[in-house]
Design an enzyme around this catalytic site. Sequence first.
Site: not given
Ligand SMILES: C[S@@+](CC[C@H](N)C(=O)[O-])C[C@H]1O[C@@H](n2cnc3c(N)ncnc32)[C@H](O)[C@@H]1O
Length: 417
Positions: A174, A346, A275, A374, A79
């Site tokens: 991109c 997650d 999550y 991640c 890029c």
């Molecule tokens: C890495 S993403 C994973 C989402 C899902 N597992 C996926 O793969 O599509 C993390 C998620 O956690 C939520 N999140 C972040 N902090 C949180 C908290 N303290 N309590 C509940 N959810 C939370 C975010 O809104 C997001 O949707």
Amino acid sequence: MRTDDEAGPPAAVELTLAGPAAGGACVAHRDDATWFVRGGLPGERVMARQTGAKGRGRIRFADVVEVLTPSADRVVPPCPAAGRCGGCDLQHVAYGAQLRWKSQVLADQLQRIGRISTIGSVPVHEAVVVEAVPLPGRPDGLGWRTRLALSTDEAGRPCFHGRHSDELVAVPGCVVTVPELQAGFAGRWAPGRRLAWALGEQGAVVDGEPAGSAAPVAVPGWTVGPTVVRQAAGCSWLGAVGGFWQAHAAAPDVLVDAVRRALAPASGDSVIDLYCGVGLFAGALGAEVGEGGSALAVEGDRRAARLARRNLADLPQARVVQADVQRWVAKGGSRALATADVVVLDPPRAGAGAAVVSAVAAAGRARAVAYVACDGGSLARDAAMLGQHGWELSGLRAFDLFGMSHHVEAVATFRRS
Ligand SMILES: C[S@@+](CC[C@H](N)C(=O)[O-])C[C@H]1O[C@@H](n2cnc3c(N)ncnc32)[C@H](O)[C@@H]1O
């Protein structure tokens, strides 16, 4: 007398780079300081300019300004904005070397932060192998991103943010974005806007910030709207254009498959997905446990939880709770965890943290926990705590879902030791 302004940037210093560190830098040692140097490769001799410091100068940060002895793994970045745009920090690294780099950093983190020396019976540095996730017809590590956040400059050009600043960097395209969204870079947009782009089954969709505000669009075939429909794990998923969804085109399928293998859910099992976003893992595992089982999904974001309810509406065994996971645990979630057979978590980049990890570890009936991560450092910290509670890291798959950047995604399986 020279003022600070007249002094200009610090002089470049010569450094020999050792191994890769977290965050896309290589480590070097000089002047009794540890340097974290971006833009280099292990083994290279470089001139680098300091960009910051902490710990009274014992930790210094620098960018490579000249390569004196290039590594055999150095390549020309694909890029033209590499180095200015803040998005990709490993474009100068050959793709195979990117995978080795990320494997080493993740294994180092698990060993140093997590105090983990083996996974199963395999030494951690042999066990952690970041796998490429190739997409048909696309070069390694390129053309994978299906979801972007951009800003437009005063001329209405799509921009990413700069590497060390809020500077807007206009980009003509991109290389890590899917071909279907490339036309957006040539589009004419309203100036001074924040835009979210996403690829769904209806094609390219754009939303303005705040979500739901109409974004002027001048790209043929693109639609404007707050939501997008995607296909993954054999189902349709409704999501917010600017909301969370795994960005790599193959990520949802790859991660669902890895989580399924990690947990092997059986008919009648009780699954908890912490999550849960818009319900990806709860949906996929909930379908497997059948109506005799249950799938409880917890998500903090109100809009994502609402969408998760819609996505899981055809699974009577599924239930979505909108709550902060830590508060949910404190307010009775631990009782739900006590009857779970398998748990997925997650969390965001910061990890789950002590309170949530303790509650998951206390899930008395659970056979296995799948931790989708991640961030290697956060995974390692949470893994150490799970270890203290008697849960062992028994398996780990790591995937290159962020080609050209240092980020990596892992699915770690924990079982009672
Ligand atoms: C890495 S993403 C994973 C989402 C899902 N597992 C996926 O793969 O599509 C993390 C998620 O956690 C939520 N999140 C972040 N902090 C949180 C908290 N303290 N309590 C509940 N959810 C939370 C975010 O809104 C997001 O949707």
